[in-house]
Design a protein around this motif. Structure first.
Motif, short mmCIF file in Angstrom:
data_model
loop_
_atom_site.label_atom_id
_atom_site.label_comp_id
_atom_site.label_asym_id
_atom_site.label_seq_id
_atom_site.Cartn_x
_atom_site.Cartn_y
_atom_site.Cartn_z
N ASP A 222 0.81 -1.19 -0.05
CA ASP A 222 0.02 0.12 0.03
C ASP A 222 0.94 1.36 -0.12
N ASP A 223 0.44 2.20 -0.65
CA ASP A 223 0.95 3.49 -0.79
C ASP A 223 1.04 4.27 0.68
N LYS A 224 -0.23 4.25 1.25
CA LYS A 224 -0.67 4.62 2.52
C LYS A 224 -0.40 3.62 3.45
N ASP A 536 -5.84 9.45 10.70
CA ASP A 536 -6.87 8.30 9.97
C ASP A 536 -7.41 7.67 11.27
#
Length: 621
Positions: A222-224, A536
């Motif tokens: 995942d990029d995040k 988040d």
């Protein structure tokens, strides 16, 4: 410690994932701990896939971290890929998976052990246990040395009388290249324990320089980034991809032609294998109509050529394995570094333990991990943590901790093991929990950190961080319930992108309940939400609690109903033989398991609902 100082509070036998958590938890709670390993160079070894987490398992890792365990911290520190699985599905089945650097993970865990006060490492095989009547008092190693302890935790993995099979050849070993643990099974039998056999296996490892990745589908991280540990400032590391290939008719034909060389199909292996992680020959035979199966190519670390062929476990002969591997797209010229193998080993059915993981037969003797019939690093680590805490509580003569099914996946795991008389390697699945919407990976800290702090494994600094987070979630939910969005053309033009619109002013929480709207959409629509720029983990939790409010309340009602049965406690000395108004099968099952309350009794296979009603009347009197 002098050579003759062989007195300890807790002895942990086995330094896999269960043993590490057990030793660290006991030591951090003040016990003097001796940790035995067959090979100290293999502490916290990942003998199967080099990964932590996945469906249901990621929730276990988060729960371990929330209680003060170390698996999540180690996975965060040594990952080479992070990926959230099922991200487009509901929160109950979303799961984090970390591809780990296998050697780094082992080094990290050993460093924790060696830097923790009160832990002493020992490379030796425990061959015998010492008991005084119904109480454990010590252990004896292969050299005849005696060690005294008030509590012993057995976390032997697949080493207990382990035997490896490659084709029709077999070797005494718990894992490839490692000696088996001989003698301890006989000692347990002498103490009156039932000992049975299970089987598991692992795929071949191949040299990545001999792989043609251009014929495979890349599987990036995942990029995040998402992490396991609730501790702040988790490390950002470079990620490497995994790859996807598939079996084909040639692969399947090779397997079918060589089934007569499989120790499973020739009846050489007595133990039952894992239902949810079958060998490739099992897949080909059981799912004959399926033309191919997914095979994942996973790196074992940043500084090794060794890669793991996920989904290709087998016990067929080594020469057949070469043909099988080279039939896969991209692996036509693959060089096998280590062959696949099956391993059969002894385990102690966990119906012989209580929910504290202490033996019902011998006081002070605890079991954790694969010796209880489970498979998986995460399941083992969770049990190790519980056993480590309860060993100290037993020594202190204080109430041991137990986990309900409604509190955690740990509770579900242990309740299944001690109640359901598992006959095959147990793997944690989201479907095993009737309360999975409440027991998500994202809220493990909310559920268990207060307990971790009370036990003494979560320090005041981490507890303060936890309380601040919970307060921010509460404040954001209150804000979303109060803040209103006006109906105008500008708002509706943004909502149109999400196939939504409003014809009146609505609260932000009301808008968030719509299936097409998530928190990122609120940021685009509402200036205050955008300006707050909350982390988040805060926004995710707030969104879930608002969006799934109705479903969550329904599960909370289910828990309340179950708690009514939990109020009916069953005395330790209850004589089921005198209850003639229940079926003989129910009497037999209840006598064997000896549940602590009617809720647990109702979950025992073979116990009829009508018999639970009879028991309710008897206990009510």
């Amino acid at each position: 410690m002098s050579y003759l100082d062989n007195k300890f509070d807790v002895i942990v036998v086995g330094a896999g994932h269960a043993g590490c958590e057990a030793a660290i938890a006991s030591a951090r709670l003040g016990a003097k701990v001796l940790l035995f390993s067959l090979n100290l160079d293999n502490i916290a070894l990942m003998p199967c896939n080099p990964a932590i987490g996945g469906p249901a398992k990621s929730t276990l890792v988060r729960e371990i971290d929330a209680l003060g365990g170390v698996m999540g911290e180690a996975a965060d520190a040594t990952y080479i890929q992070m990926k959230v699985l099922n991200s487009s599905k509901g929160p109950a089945v979303r799961a984090l998976r970390a591809q780990s650097d296998k050697k780094e993970y082992m080094r990290y865990m050993r460093n924790i052990l060696e830097s923790t006060d009160n832990i002493w490492l020992k490379q030796a095989t425990v061959t015998d246990l010492i008991a005084d009547g119904d109480t454990i008092t010590g252990a004896i190693d292969e050299f005849g040395n005696e060690y005294s302890a008030g509590a012993i935790i057995l976390t032997t993995g697949t080493s207990l009388n382990g035997k490896i099979y490659i084709g029709l050849k077999s070797y005494n070993a718990g894992r490839l290249g490692e000696m088996p643990a001989i003698g301890l099974s006989d000692s347990l039998k002498k103490l009156g324990f039932t000992v049975k056999k299970l089987k598991t296996g692992t795929p071949a490892r191949v040299d990545k320089r001999t792989i043609d990745y251009s014929k495979m589908t890349i599987q990036p991280g995942d990029d995040k980034l998402t992490f396991y540990s609730f501790k702040p400032d988790r490390p950002v590391r470079p990620q490497v991809p995994c790859y996807l290939t598939r079996t084909n008719e040639i692969t399947h034909q090779i397997i079918r032609e060589n089934l007569d060389k499989s120790p499973m199909y020739q009846g050489l292996i007595e133990g039952v294998g894992p239902r949810y992680c079958p060998s490739i020959e099992d897949k080909v035979k059981r799912f004959a109509s399926n033309p191919s199966h997914h095979i994942f190519i996973e790196p074992e670390g940043m500084n090794t050529y060794e890669v793991y062929i996920q989904g290709f476990s087998t016990s067929l002969p080594a020469d057949v394995q070469v043909k099988m591997v080279r039939s896969l797209p991209g692996l036509e010229n693959a060089h096998i570094i280590k062959p696949a193998y099956a391993v059969e080993y002894d385990y102690i059915p966990a119906v012989q333990t209580t929910h504290s993981l202490m033996s019902k037969r011998i006081k002070g003797l605890f079991f954790a991990g694969q010796i209880n019939g489970t498979s998986g690093y995460e399941e083992a680590a969770a049990q190790g943590l519980v056993a480590g805490v309860n060993a100290v509580k037993y020594l202190d003569n204080t109430e041991m901790i137990t986990f309900s099914r409604s509190s955690s996946y740990i509770g579900t795991l242990i309740d299944d093991l001690v109640t359901k008389d598992i006959q095959e390697p147990y793997r944690m699945l989201t479907s095993r929990s009737e309360y999975r919407l409440l027991l998500r990976q994202d809220n493990a800290d909310e559920r268990l950190t207060p307990l971790g702090h009370k036990i003494g494994l979560i320090d005041d600094v981490q507890y303060s961080i936890f309380k601040t987070k919970q307060e921010k979630i509460k404040q954001e939910i209150e804000r979303l319930n109060q803040a209103k969005l006006s109906c105008n053309d500008s708002v509706n033009s943004i909502l149109a992108k999400y196939n939504e619109s409003i014809d009146r002013g609505v609260r932000l929480s009301e808008l968030l309940k719509r299936p097409n709207i998530d928190y990122s959409a609120l940021k685009e629509i509402d200036e205050e939400t955008r300006a707050l720029n909350l982390p988040d983990d805060i926004t995710q939790e707030a969104e879930i609690l608002i969006k799934y409010d109705g479903y969550i309340k329904r599960q909370e009602n289910q828990i309340e109903n179950t708690e009514q049965l939990e109020k009916y406690k069953i005395p330790d000395n209850f004589d089921y033989g005198r209850v003639k108004s229940i079926s003989s099968e129910s009497r037999e099952k209840l006598e064997k398991i000896r549940p602590v309350n009617l809720a647990q009794a109702s979950r025992i296979g073979g116990v009829k609902p009508a018999d639970i009603s009879v028991m309710m009347v008897i206990l009510g009197k």
